[in-house]
Design a protein around this motif. Structure first.
Motif, PDB file in Angstrom:
ATOM      1  N   MET A   1      -7.057  -8.960 -13.901  1.00 35.46           N
ATOM      2  CA  MET A   1      -6.597  -9.703 -14.928  1.00 35.46           C
ATOM      3  C   MET A   1      -4.875  -9.729 -15.059  1.00 35.46           C
ATOM      4  SD  MET A   1      -6.958  -8.310 -19.224  1.00 35.46           S
ATOM      5  CE  MET A   1      -8.255  -7.140 -18.306  1.00 35.46           C
ATOM      6  N   PHE A   2      -4.179  -8.905 -14.466  1.00 33.08           N
ATOM      7  CA  PHE A   2      -2.893  -8.728 -14.472  1.00 33.08           C
ATOM      8  C   PHE A   2      -2.179  -8.796 -12.930  1.00 33.08           C
ATOM      9  CE2 PHE A   2      -4.004  -6.089 -18.295  1.00 33.08           C
ATOM     10  CZ  PHE A   2      -2.768  -6.899 -19.327  1.00 33.08           C
ATOM     11  N   ASP A   3      -3.153  -9.290 -12.172  1.00 36.65           N
ATOM     12  CA  ASP A   3      -2.743  -9.649 -10.629  1.00 36.65           C
ATOM     13  C   ASP A   3      -1.982  -8.443 -10.063  1.00 36.65           C
ATOM     14  OD1 ASP A   3      -2.858 -11.457  -8.889  1.00 36.65           O
ATOM     15  OD2 ASP A   3      -0.837 -12.215  -9.188  1.00 36.65           O
ATOM     16  N   ILE A   4      -2.603  -7.369 -10.213  1.00 35.23           N
ATOM     17  CA  ILE A   4      -1.950  -6.233  -9.251  1.00 35.23           C
ATOM     18  C   ILE A   4      -2.689  -6.038  -8.124  1.00 35.23           C
ATOM     19  CG2 ILE A   4      -1.369  -3.782  -9.643  1.00 35.23           C
ATOM     20  CD1 ILE A   4      -2.039  -4.007 -12.787  1.00 35.23           C
ATOM     21  N   LYS A   5      -1.816  -6.529  -7.166  1.00 31.48           N
ATOM     22  CA  LYS A   5      -2.566  -6.471  -5.866  1.00 31.48           C
ATOM     23  C   LYS A   5      -1.572  -6.136  -4.760  1.00 31.48           C
ATOM     24  CE  LYS A   5      -1.774 -11.313  -5.177  1.00 31.48           C
ATOM     25  NZ  LYS A   5      -2.069 -12.708  -5.934  1.00 31.48           N
ATOM     26  N   ILE A   6      -2.150  -5.750  -3.453  1.00 27.59           N
ATOM     27  CA  ILE A   6      -1.308  -5.353  -2.394  1.00 27.59           C
ATOM     28  C   ILE A   6      -1.933  -6.218  -1.114  1.00 27.59           C
ATOM     29  CG2 ILE A   6      -0.544  -3.090  -3.245  1.00 27.59           C
ATOM     30  CD1 ILE A   6      -2.938  -2.446  -1.076  1.00 27.59           C
ATOM     31  N   HIS A  46       0.999  -1.180   0.071  1.00 31.97           N
ATOM     32  CA  HIS A  46      -0.080  -0.015  -0.034  1.00 31.97           C
ATOM     33  C   HIS A  46       0.921   1.055   0.221  1.00 31.97           C
ATOM     34  CE1 HIS A  46       0.757   1.235   4.193  1.00 31.97           C
ATOM     35  NE2 HIS A  46       0.787  -0.040   4.269  1.00 31.97           N
ATOM     36  N   ARG A  47       2.046   1.068   0.410  1.00 21.73           N
ATOM     37  CA  ARG A  47       3.012   2.166   0.292  1.00 21.73           C
ATOM     38  C   ARG A  47       3.471   2.563  -1.238  1.00 21.73           C
ATOM     39  NH1 ARG A  47       5.583   0.379   5.536  1.00 21.73           N
ATOM     40  NH2 ARG A  47       6.446  -1.329   4.355  1.00 21.73           N
ATOM     41  N   ASP A  48       3.245   1.712  -1.897  1.00 23.92           N
ATOM     42  CA  ASP A  48       3.515   2.260  -3.452  1.00 23.92           C
ATOM     43  C   ASP A  48       2.293   2.868  -4.014  1.00 23.92           C
ATOM     44  OD1 ASP A  48       5.964   0.871  -3.304  1.00 23.92           O
ATOM     45  OD2 ASP A  48       4.877  -1.105  -3.615  1.00 23.92           O
ATOM     46  N   LEU A  49       1.066   2.972  -3.198  1.00 19.67           N
ATOM     47  CA  LEU A  49      -0.053   3.797  -3.816  1.00 19.67           C
ATOM     48  C   LEU A  49      -0.111   5.249  -3.243  1.00 19.67           C
ATOM     49  CD1 LEU A  49      -2.526   0.735  -3.399  1.00 19.67           C
ATOM     50  CD2 LEU A  49      -1.208   1.561  -5.438  1.00 19.67           C
ATOM     51  N   PRO A  50      -0.651   6.147  -3.811  1.00 21.20           N
ATOM     52  CA  PRO A  50      -1.086   5.890  -5.298  1.00 21.20           C
ATOM     53  C   PRO A  50      -0.001   5.799  -6.126  1.00 21.20           C
ATOM     54  CG  PRO A  50      -1.253   8.323  -4.784  1.00 21.20           C
ATOM     55  CD  PRO A  50      -0.869   7.486  -3.498  1.00 21.20           C
ATOM     56  N   PHE A  51      -0.011   5.019  -7.234  1.00 18.05           N
ATOM     57  CA  PHE A  51       1.091   4.735  -8.220  1.00 18.05           C
ATOM     58  C   PHE A  51       0.706   5.252  -9.481  1.00 18.05           C
ATOM     59  CE2 PHE A  51       3.352   2.388 -11.403  1.00 18.05           C
ATOM     60  CZ  PHE A  51       4.659   2.129 -10.907  1.00 18.05           C
ATOM     61  N   ARG A  52       1.432   6.326 -10.039  1.00 22.81           N
ATOM     62  CA  ARG A  52       0.817   7.236 -11.224  1.00 22.81           C
ATOM     63  C   ARG A  52       2.027   7.466 -12.202  1.00 22.81           C
ATOM     64  NH1 ARG A  52      -3.259  11.224  -8.320  1.00 22.81           N
ATOM     65  NH2 ARG A  52      -2.682  11.127  -6.029  1.00 22.81           N
TER      66      ARG A  52
END
Lengths: 559, 559
Positions: free
Chosen positions: A286-291, A172-178
């Motif tokens: 779909m791309f398995d982007i999860k935290i 979650h520290r990588d978010l927001p990811f922009r």
């Protein structure tokens, strides 16, 4: 205009007349794109009017104002010339500065996508499949043994980028990811291409972001949409309506799509201006982007959460919309904020009888004026080309859309003034030389603002709330877009399109809307809703629908 | 470093040790590009030293400092991450501003070139043919009937652009005619690709200009070359040698090529940094770009003159050169002027015994410091990630190359100072909080300047003037580039390459220079010529040549 401009103007008129005759001869040719190595400069000025043949007028203005050159090698591709690229660079600066403040970082992904990865996704998600139609275009083959799989040029970069998001976003520290990139994409359109509006390759920015929650993603979607509206309203002097796309018209792989919608008065068509999508969790699954859930429930093990994603893009299309709205029968009309040249200074009243000393003195003044304007932040130049009358120069710079013409002759010099003519309204007047550095910037801002006000009034006057179905088609024929109470169902939209399409021989009006006339599509559900829909009472306006109306929906013939 | 950092540092050391053990295990994997969807974040820190295996070190640093990601779909393509794109954006701004002042305008041409037009040129000019080898790469085929001819993605845009130059340039008044575009190009390299240095797609700018005379073209060639040198020297803190390419090494279709040449101390190789070509009239004759002579001889009819053309390009390669020169065993070292983050503020001495109030007060100070620095134009941030020791954070930001670390603990607060550590030298000290806004910018400029001075000294020490042939190969083996008196003949260069190439088993030294060792190529004829060549007397250094020396020529093993 100063009196002393009269003599050369008469010459200019004669010359302009000759040019017009020449141009008339070449009219047939001019209405077509310039072809092959053929030289087109012997056709001077506009030969088609905006009312008579809007699409030929548009084609002519983008070529003659030196915005576009048709690329002869391959159909559907265009060369963007400095006038266009200056506008795009200004938009880029304005937008880039603002997204940087939001914390969006710049990236650059490869232009190629392997066919293998496309097929993988095709199997995965049905909802994304329609977008993949884009990929049925160019495939690369190489003599190089290295390249075992065919690859395509990106039409957009979701499938290029998101495999890496899954790698980079771990907490979650990588978010927001922009991330955002400025690039060109290729969509091998089968439809008729049009400069700026529909090209097989176009410049754009594409932002791709990930967030912890739907709410956080939603906030960004609207922030970006507001920046898109800002590009139109503040830079291009083009009014837009902010809203949400219907289910039928949203980005196929996404959750919901917001949009700014423009309007072309000349043919009454709506045009999509820029879209900011919330993709929901469709792609992250779909791309398995999860935290890992940063706030697990008491006593439970932290679950994995799929991130909420957005994507948003704005393309060089914006330039075409601006040209269509502001241009006139003399050519391009540029809003000052995005004009490479904001003011053109033209000497008048200099002729054979002027002594070399007087001429030199006069030209030195031009340089002083330019220097003064530069210090005041005004992009100006003077036109001292020999062999051209002032009148010829007036027409030339009008064609190219320069917002302000400054005329300067011996009489102006004597009175310490400069004469001006506004490109947008034709209004003329004089300004004291002493106050140039304040008056000219003010005047340019006035032009900018007046252009917006005029376009906004036009869009407002042609956005009609309709509660009687019978009025819909006549209203479209009168070059309006319409807001109607609507059920928002996809099927109903299809039906509305059919019901409002006309056959050519049934239609009156300009040729281009005939053959056959276009049915209307939903443009957006405006955020600003008119009053009048009573929940549970008001019905969808489509007479064959019968369902209850959910909201006012803006429909129109469209690009 | 402040004393109060000691306690967490010990923890950090322990953690760093663990990380090192983990990293050692993963070393084999780390030396390879990251492959497939495989997660690489569990390998912390650098695992290879610059001296032991330079090419693995380079590969590791660009990945772990998050500059590059390998694009798994297609070999030879790379993703540029925000650290890299920030650098490129700074270079772009710097260069764009300066070429705008020169009157260069921006343009955008399509990425595709039809095979037909390539063949046409192939027939026309033999000298241009070698460049066309680039085009034996990807060809596009489409399901679309519209596309009857195969097309290639541009490797450079001479052939794309110049047909339009012939259309747009009609009079001497159109000169100088100067366009530039920022884009990406594709060259399907058969050689081993390397991040930044050799990629199959790369970002660059390409300028294409036309002038009335050779002299005017020549002035611009050098102006641009000086800007390229400025990018290296002023932004990237990388020294370069300005010079002219030999006939053998010049741009094949051109008249002459000027270049800035860099040097990689770790392996002693030269590297071409950026080239500014005078194309002469070769292309203008091929593409029929001509004007009427504005100064015809008395009594004679004005002749048509072919214009003099230049082209010049600088690519993202510059970033790779910078990384190779400044990086060290801890990772990336960024010159402050192009670092996205110039200073990282790390709280120290905050531990379990710190009261929440004290912690909050301390963190508020960090925000104040950041705000102060922002006002002073310094790009800074603080790192208050929980669960990481200061020591771990130190290593992390060192890996990422942040020029300046600022440590701030309770003892610093009490003394109203902040402790700093320079990334480039490791030098430590303290600065009064009250003078941050002047001292930090000064320190950053000092770092920038010291980095340049160090690199410049290294290049100077390894650029050896040689007048004894026997010394050439030993000098190359000692990681030098050499200046030798040379006849400048192409044949002689070929011979020199042969003579200086060694077989693997004859060679001593680092593994990467073996197998077999590379022969030397000419890098450039430096504009700054050493003394010592006596015209008509001094001979070419090549013992098998026998011709007279024309100039000192810089040779080296090279990229």
């Amino acid at each position: 205009m100063a009196d002393n401009a009269e003599v050369p103007l008469k010459k200019a008129e004669k010359q302009a007349k000759q040019a017009a005759e020449k141009a008339a001869k070449a009219a047939k040719q001019a209405a077509l794109p310039v072809v092959g190595g053929k030289k087109s400069e012997d056709i001077i000025g506009m030969t088609v009017t905006k009312v008579d043949n809007f699409s030929a007028w548009y084609q002519e203005v983008v070529i003659k104002a030196e915005m576009i050159e048709y690329y002869n090698e391959i159909a559907g591709f265009f060369i963007l010339r400095p006038t266009s690229m200056f506008i795009w660079a200004e938009i880029r600066k304005w937008f880039q500065e603002r997204i940087e403040l939001m914390g969006v970082e710049e990236t650059s992904f490869p232009m190629f996508l392997s066919a293998k990865s496309l097929e993988k996704e095709k199997d995965h998600v049905e909802g994304f499949a329609p977008e993949l139609a884009w990929f049925t275009c160019p495939y690369l083959h190489s003599g190089d043994k290295d390249l075992e799989v065919p690859v395509a040029v990106r039409p957009t970069s979701e499938a290029v980028m998101y495999p890496y998001y899954s790698k980079w976003i771990r907490s979650h520290r990588d978010l927001p990811f922009r991330l955002n990139q400025w690039n060109s994409v290729v969509r091998w359109e089968a439809k008729q291409t049009t400069p700026f509006l529909r090209a097989r390759e176009f410049l754009w920015q594409e932002g791709h972001t990930a967030h912890l929650t739907e709410e956080l993603a939603g906030v960004e979607v609207l922030e970006i949409l507001e920046l898109y509206a800002g590009v139109y309203e503040q830079l291009l002097a083009v009014p837009v309506v902010r809203g949400r796309k219907t289910e039928k018209e949203k980005f196929a792989g996404g959750y919901y799509t917001t949009t700014v919608e423009g309007y072309i008065p000349s043919n009454g068509r709506g045009i999509q201006g820029g879209t900011s999508h919330c993709l929901g969790q469709n792609f992250s699954k779909m791309f398995d982007i999860k935290i890992e859930d940063p706030n697990p429930k008491d006593g439970e093990k932290a679950k994995h959460l799929h991130v909420w994603q957005n994507s948003w893009g704005l393309s060089t299309r914006v330039i075409g919309v601006m040209v269509m709205i502001h241009g006139d029968d003399k050519g391009l009309v540029l809003p000052p904020r995005i004009a490479k040249l904001q003011a053109i200074i033209i000497p008048v009243g200099i002729n054979k009888n002027t002594s070399p000393e007087d001429k030199k003195k006069h030209y030195d003044d031009l340089q002083d004026i330019k220097d003064t304007l530069k210090k005041a932040g005004v992009r100006s130049d003077y036109d001292i080309r020999d062999g051209y009358t002032p009148g010829w120069k007036f027409s030339d710079w009008e064609l190219k859309g320069v917002p302000l013409r400054l005329e300067y002759g011996p009489k102006d010099a004597a009175q310490k003034v400069i004469s001006f003519a506004r490109r947008d309204t034709g209004e003329k007047g004089t300004i004291d030389i002493a106050s140039l550095s304040t008056e000219i910037p003010t005047l340019l801002e006035k032009i900018q603002s007046d252009m917006y006000i005029k376009a906004e009034a036009s869009f407002r006057a042609h956005r009609i709330n309709i509660t009687n179905w019978e009025e819909v088609v006549p209203s479209l024929d009168a070059k309006n877009v319409v807001l109607i109470p609507h059920c928002l169902a996809e099927k109903c939209e299809d039906k509305i399109k059919d019901l409002t399409a006309g056959k050519a021989d049934e239609q009156e009006g300009p040729a281009e809307l005939k053959a056959p006339s276009m049915g209307m599509k939903s443009l957006c559900i405006p955020f600003e809703q008119p009053a009048g829909i009573e929940k549970g009472v008001t019905k969808c306006l489509n007479p064959e629908c019968g369902a209850l109306a959910e909201q006012w929906c803006m429909f129109g013939r469209s690009y």
